[in-house]
Motif scaffolding. Structure first.
Motif, mmCIF file in Angstrom:
data_model
loop_
_atom_site.group_PDB
_atom_site.id
_atom_site.type_symbol
_atom_site.label_atom_id
_atom_site.label_comp_id
_atom_site.label_asym_id
_atom_site.label_seq_id
_atom_site.Cartn_x
_atom_site.Cartn_y
_atom_site.Cartn_z
ATOM 1 N N SER A 1 0.858 -1.182 0.000
ATOM 2 C CA SER A 1 0.000 0.000 0.000
ATOM 3 C C SER A 1 0.894 1.233 0.000
ATOM 4 O O SER A 1 2.104 1.135 0.174
ATOM 5 C CB SER A 1 -0.935 0.003 1.208
ATOM 6 N N ILE B 1 0.672 -3.868 -4.539
ATOM 7 C CA ILE B 1 -0.351 -2.949 -4.046
ATOM 8 C C ILE B 1 -1.723 -3.478 -4.429
ATOM 9 O O ILE B 1 -1.976 -3.767 -5.594
ATOM 10 C CB ILE B 1 -0.138 -1.534 -4.612
ATOM 11 N N ASP C 1 -4.667 -2.075 -2.604
ATOM 12 C CA ASP C 1 -5.696 -1.210 -2.044
ATOM 13 C C ASP C 1 -5.556 0.196 -2.597
ATOM 14 O O ASP C 1 -4.657 0.489 -3.373
ATOM 15 C CB ASP C 1 -5.664 -1.213 -0.518
#
Length: 116
Positions: free
Chosen positions: A51, A72, A74
């Motif tokens: 993230s 990643i 999110d």
């Protein structure tokens, strides 16, 4: 390839370009992007990021962001597409991540000129 696992948790208010690509970074410290921040180019491709910190919203001058080839999955900003929180963003490289729903939102962002 390098072997950095972390970046300093110290704000760098005068830095305009940060290249920390091809490392083992899995998390970015929030303090790194605290206001004021002059960062325009941020290259974090080929790391282990899951993230991006919410403080990314403080990067009002960020025009180039490469977070490709990470993990990643999110929302990079915590609230809406990255173009919403980085108004100057013109170039985003996000390929090689696992965020299908997020990419749909990014494709609707008119401020972003291209996605590879």
């Amino acid at each position: 390839r390098n072997s950095l696992a972390t970046l300093p948790a110290t704000p760098l208010p005068h830095l305009t370009t940060l290249v920390a690509a091809f490392n083992r970074i899995s998390e970015l410290p929030d303090a790194l992007f605290q206001s004021p921040c002059a960062l325009e180019h941020l290259r974090l491709e080929s790391n282990r990021l899951v993230s991006l910190p919410r403080s990314l919203r403080n990067l009002s001058t960020l025009a180039f962001l490469d977070v490709s080839s990470n993990v990643i999955s999110d929302d990079p900003c915590g609230q809406g597409p990255v173009g919403f929180c980085c108004p100057a963003l013109k170039c985003l490289f996000f390929g090689g991540n696992d965020a299908g729903a997020l990419l749909e939102g990014l494709l609707r962002e008119e401020s972003i000129r291209g996605l590879p």
